[in-house]
Design a protein around this motif. Structure first.
Motif, PDB file in Angstrom:
ATOM      1  N   GLN A 251       0.858  -1.181   0.000  1.00 40.00           N
ATOM      2  CA  GLN A 251       0.000   0.000   0.000  1.00 40.00           C
ATOM      3  C   GLN A 251       0.893   1.228   0.000  1.00 40.00           C
ATOM      4  O   GLN A 251       1.764   1.387   0.850  1.00 40.00           O
ATOM      5  N   ASN A 344      -2.418   5.585  -1.206  1.00 42.03           N
ATOM      6  CA  ASN A 344      -3.263   4.457  -0.791  1.00 42.03           C
ATOM      7  C   ASN A 344      -3.573   3.503  -1.935  1.00 42.03           C
ATOM      8  O   ASN A 344      -4.648   2.908  -1.997  1.00 42.03           O
ATOM      9  N   SER A 345      -2.633   3.340  -2.838  1.00 44.83           N
ATOM     10  CA  SER A 345      -2.812   2.383  -3.934  1.00 44.83           C
ATOM     11  C   SER A 345      -2.280   1.019  -3.510  1.00 44.83           C
ATOM     12  O   SER A 345      -1.245   0.920  -2.854  1.00 44.83           O
ATOM     13  N   ASN A 346      -2.998  -0.027  -3.896  1.00 42.67           N
ATOM     14  CA  ASN A 346      -2.646  -1.383  -3.481  1.00 42.67           C
ATOM     15  C   ASN A 346      -2.164  -2.284  -4.615  1.00 42.67           C
ATOM     16  O   ASN A 346      -1.859  -3.447  -4.386  1.00 42.67           O
ATOM     17  N   VAL A 370       6.052   2.854   0.534  1.00 43.27           N
ATOM     18  CA  VAL A 370       4.832   2.329   1.150  1.00 43.27           C
ATOM     19  C   VAL A 370       4.747   2.752   2.604  1.00 43.27           C
ATOM     20  O   VAL A 370       5.684   3.305   3.178  1.00 43.27           O
ATOM     21  N   GLY A 464      -3.621  -7.148   3.317  1.00 40.42           N
ATOM     22  CA  GLY A 464      -3.508  -5.735   2.965  1.00 40.42           C
ATOM     23  C   GLY A 464      -3.403  -4.869   4.212  1.00 40.42           C
ATOM     24  O   GLY A 464      -3.844  -5.254   5.294  1.00 40.42           O
ATOM     25  N   PHE A 466      -4.006  -0.709   5.464  1.00 42.99           N
ATOM     26  CA  PHE A 466      -4.721   0.475   5.007  1.00 42.99           C
ATOM     27  C   PHE A 466      -4.603   1.615   6.006  1.00 42.99           C
ATOM     28  O   PHE A 466      -4.607   1.405   7.219  1.00 42.99           O
ATOM     29  N   ASN A 471     -11.290   2.212   3.023  1.00 42.24           N
ATOM     30  CA  ASN A 471     -10.599   1.371   2.051  1.00 42.24           C
ATOM     31  C   ASN A 471     -10.464  -0.058   2.557  1.00 42.24           C
ATOM     32  O   ASN A 471     -10.585  -1.022   1.801  1.00 42.24           O
TER      33      ASN A 471
END
Length: 542
Positions: A251, A344-346, A370, A464, A466, A471
């Protein structure tokens, strides 16, 4: 037909000009979180031989009149005076502030086109093997900085195309060796590396000859930002049909500029054959963006050169500007206002295609800043327990349990990331034996029971991490729609939400689920997170 070959970003071959083929599926070679960065050294191992120039003489012609690869007599570069080597070239590893750097990983790749031992031109467009011998190519030599003797390296085969009808015309191969321990044992990892005895066809061949090597380093520097690094290798080819490589398990930073890089190495073919494109798209972007830098054009990204961070990498012998077919580079992704990679891109996708001649590929890497901390266990580390410890007083499932040191709540795990109403501290009343704590608040859920917790550590399979609660909720809903049950907790130290799909009491059980991809039910990236919990009452879990 001139060929193109690539060792560092996931590339895919194509046996015809229409269809791509993956000879060996790409898989993760190394994946890790580190405060540091990656770098690379590389060189070609064959070069043109002319009347006035030996293969050891750099070839620097890079204009519109530059000849194609198969118009040259290609012979081995051999810069050392060692009679036990028939090919050798070198490159120098330089890092600023070396006292702050610690090498964590070093991966050596070498590749070449290798139909026969040698070939010659016997007429117009007629090429004949002058020596049909094709010896094994899995053993090479490497000399580390400040050392006088070579070390023999026995590599692992990624692919050999000699018996594959789709690749037999040029018979490319790719090899890999993990030289991390060798580098760590060195008195000084910085300086000149010499790689020798890489085998290739030499002479004149239809389609050309190309060969080279690359070493990719990951190093730690605690003064730098935290980054997530993934490297893949396999073997495939690219033509007009696009090939996508997907990255996940990370992330990006919740705020601020996002910095990212890609790394590649390739048997590419010719400077003057354009059409090669490398594009990038983050998970939420609508379109791909073509990558480029000062030395690499958007429509000729692979151009027979070795570059590092927007500069020609010249600390090598020979230091040809035109390697006649071997590409190796690290390139920063230009990201103005986070328009390419957002906060906040995964996930991300790399896209490869060409409108020119096909190229071969066997390795790629992607590095991005990240949110720390993330502990990733790579395939090579699965036999070792690598734990990351989360401190006490956590927020769990978006619930902040404001308890005293002697009051610990153990609540039945929730399967959705929703807020559970927990009574404020003043509404907790201890029973006489202090074994249980009950809630007297009207706002509390009377079905929840509380008791003292006493446990050491658990092992989570994390899918993940966050910063934004919504999200995490969306991600969990996506998992649920796919039939995957998920849970979450919040680390009060960094206020990040960890979404996990399994909690285990032992590392062995967590490892077994990791290795089996949760018994085949979850095929995306996951990692093992060891949470150490003290036996006092300051730790809570929901």
């Amino acid at each position: 037909m001139n060929i193109k070959f690539i060792p560092l970003l996931l590339f895919f071959f194509i046996s015809t000009e229409i269809f791509s083929q993956v000879a060996v599926p790409f898989s993760v070679r190394r994946q890790m979180y580190v405060k540091g960065d990656m770098t690379m050294i590389a060189n070609n191992i064959v070069n043109r031989q002319e009347f006035l120039n030996s293969p050891n003489t750099p070839y620097n012609k890079i204009d519109s009149k530059t000849k194609l690869n198969d118009e040259f007599d290609m012979q081995y570069i051999d810069i050392d005076t060692d009679k036990t080597t028939f090919s050798s070239s070198s490159a120098k590893l330089i890092l600023d502030k070396p006292e702050q750097k610690k090498i964590l990983y070093a991966g050596l790749y070498w590749s070449a086109t290798y139909t026969t031992k040698s070939s010659k031109r016997t007429g117009i467009n007629i090429f004949t093997a002058s020596d049909t011998t094709r010896e094994s190519f899995d053993k090479i030599k490497i000399k580390l900085p400040n050392e006088n003797q070579y070390n023999e390296i026995h590599g692992n085969l990624i692919f050999d195309g000699v018996k594959d009808s789709n690749f037999s015309e040029s018979a490319p191969y790719a090899m890999y060796a993990d030289i991390t321990e060798l580098v760590k044992k060195s008195s000084s990892p910085l300086g000149t590396y010499t790689v020798a005895n890489i085998k290739s066809t030499v002479g004149v061949v239809s389609g050309g000859i190309s060969a080279g090597w690359s070493i990719f380093f990951i190093y730690e520097d605690t003064s730098m930002s935290g980054k997530f690094i993934t490297t893949y290798d396999g073997f495939s080819g690219v033509t007009k049909t696009p090939v996508d490589i997907n990255f996940s398990g990370f992330q990006t930073l919740p705020v601020g500029k996002i910095n990212a890089k890609v790394a590649c190495a390739a048997l590419e073919g010719d400077f003057n054959l354009g059409g090669d494109q490398l594009s990038f798209k983050s998970e939420n972007a609508l379109d791909f963006t073509k990558l480029s830098d000062t030395n690499r054009d958007k429509v000729n990204i692979f151009n027979s050169s070795i570059t590092l961070d927007n500069n020609i990498f010249s600390d090598r012998v020979p230091n040809s500007m035109n390697t006649l077919g071997y590409d190796s580079f690290i390139m920063s992704i230009q990201n103005p206002n986070n328009s390419i990679i957002e906060n906040n891109s995964n996930g991300a996708t790399l896209n490869f295609k060409t409108f020119g001649d096909r190229y071969f590929v066997f390795f790629n890497a992607f590095i991005v800043e990240v949110t720390p901390p993330i502990q990733v266990i790579s395939p090579e580390e699965l036999n070792r327990e690598k734990e990351f410890y989360v401190e006490a007083n956590q927020k769990v499932h978006n619930v902040e349990l404001n308890l005293s040191k002697k009051e610990v709540a153990v609540v039945q795990e929730s399967t959705v990331a929703e807020t559970v109403n927990v009574a404020p501290k003043k509404d907790f009343v201890k029973s006489k034996n202090s074994a249980e704590v009950k809630i007297s608040s009207k706002n509390a859920n009377n079905n929840l029971s509380y008791k003292r917790a006493s446990f050491n550590k658990d092992y989570y399979l994390v899918a993940g991490v966050f910063q934004v609660p919504s999200n995490a909720t969306k991600f969990m809903k996506k998992l649920k729609a796919k039939g995957v049950q998920s849970y979450s907790f919040v680390n009060s130290k960094n206020n990040l939400r960890y979404v996990y799909i399994s909690k285990n009491k032992t590392y062995k059980s967590a490892f077994n689920l990791y290795a089996s991809k949760v018994n085949g039910k979850y095929k995306q990236e996951i990692w093992i997170l060891g949470v150490k919990k003290q036996t006092n009452s300051s730790l809570v879990e929901i």
